[in-house]
Design a protein around this motif. Sequence first.
Motif, PDB file in Angstrom:
ATOM      1  N   SER A  18      -3.536   7.849  -2.443  1.00 42.69           N
ATOM      2  CA  SER A  18      -3.575   6.662  -2.808  1.00 42.69           C
ATOM      3  C   SER A  18      -2.288   6.024  -3.556  1.00 42.69           C
ATOM      4  N   VAL A  19      -2.237   6.657  -3.872  1.00 41.05           N
ATOM      5  CA  VAL A  19      -0.667   6.187  -5.055  1.00 41.05           C
ATOM      6  C   VAL A  19       0.475   6.457  -3.695  1.00 41.05           C
ATOM      7  N   VAL A  20       0.741   7.886  -3.036  1.00 41.26           N
ATOM      8  CA  VAL A  20       1.268   7.722  -1.553  1.00 41.26           C
ATOM      9  C   VAL A  20       1.915   6.229  -0.675  1.00 41.26           C
ATOM     10  N   ALA A  21      -0.215   6.296  -0.560  1.00 42.45           N
ATOM     11  CA  ALA A  21      -0.175   4.742   0.637  1.00 42.45           C
ATOM     12  C   ALA A  21       0.414   4.284  -0.655  1.00 42.45           C
ATOM     13  N   GLY A  22       0.003   3.807  -1.193  1.00 43.18           N
ATOM     14  CA  GLY A  22       0.159   2.366  -2.247  1.00 43.18           C
ATOM     15  C   GLY A  22       1.738   2.704  -1.776  1.00 43.18           C
ATOM     16  N   LYS A  23       2.903   2.875  -2.325  1.00 41.87           N
ATOM     17  CA  LYS A  23       4.151   2.709  -1.889  1.00 41.87           C
ATOM     18  C   LYS A  23       4.521   2.489  -0.952  1.00 41.87           C
ATOM     19  N   ARG A  24       3.783   3.110   0.173  1.00 36.91           N
ATOM     20  CA  ARG A  24       4.297   2.722   2.045  1.00 36.91           C
ATOM     21  C   ARG A  24       3.828   1.564   1.703  1.00 36.91           C
ATOM     22  N   TYR A  25       2.591   0.853   1.431  1.00 44.08           N
ATOM     23  CA  TYR A  25       2.396  -0.469   1.967  1.00 44.08           C
ATOM     24  C   TYR A  25       3.315  -1.354   1.122  1.00 44.08           C
ATOM     25  N   GLY A  26       3.429  -1.063  -0.320  1.00 46.18           N
ATOM     26  CA  GLY A  26       4.287  -1.741  -0.699  1.00 46.18           C
ATOM     27  C   GLY A  26       5.921  -2.217  -0.498  1.00 46.18           C
ATOM     28  N   ALA A  27       6.371  -0.838   0.349  1.00 50.36           N
ATOM     29  CA  ALA A  27       7.267  -0.999   0.935  1.00 50.36           C
ATOM     30  C   ALA A  27       7.622  -1.432   1.955  1.00 50.36           C
TER      31      ALA A  27
END
Length: 173
Positions: A18-27
């Motif tokens: 979820s951290v990796v997914a959240g970073k992609r979403y935020g970017a």
Amino acid sequence: SLVSLFTSSVMGLMSGFSVVAGKRYGAGDYAGLRRVFANALLLSAIASVLVSGLGVAFARGMLALMRTPADIIDASTTYFAAIMAGFSATVFYNFYCEMLRALGNSRAPMLFFAGASVLHIALAILFIRLDMGVAGAALATVLSQAAAVAACVIYTVNRAPLYRFSARDLLPD
């Protein structure tokens, strides 16, 4: 404690996804987000099959290593093996909840957890009345988690279009 060990390990792995997914979403990298989701889903499936199989196969041995008393090792083995047989439900419940949280949605996972908890209690009471013993307690756990997974999948398919992926998303960049 074995169930907690496996569950906590899964929760850590899913939190990492979820951290990796959240970073992609935020970017704003939605193609990357789909790739993270697709590959994390695949890795979760592989891990759940492996861990589940090993857990069932070595349930009694692990409990013996923990010095489970002889008078409860049979019931403990039944319970642990049943929980591990349905471990994929735990994996995928945590996967979908963490992926929803990565999009900033913590409400839906909380509601799924609440619903699964109510169902778990109801099933446990029913199975106790049916005199199913520890196997019934494990079955109540697995069935309530499976229901939560079904709710998560339905919700994600209908409410999280950013996670709709194709086979191409399984390929590396």
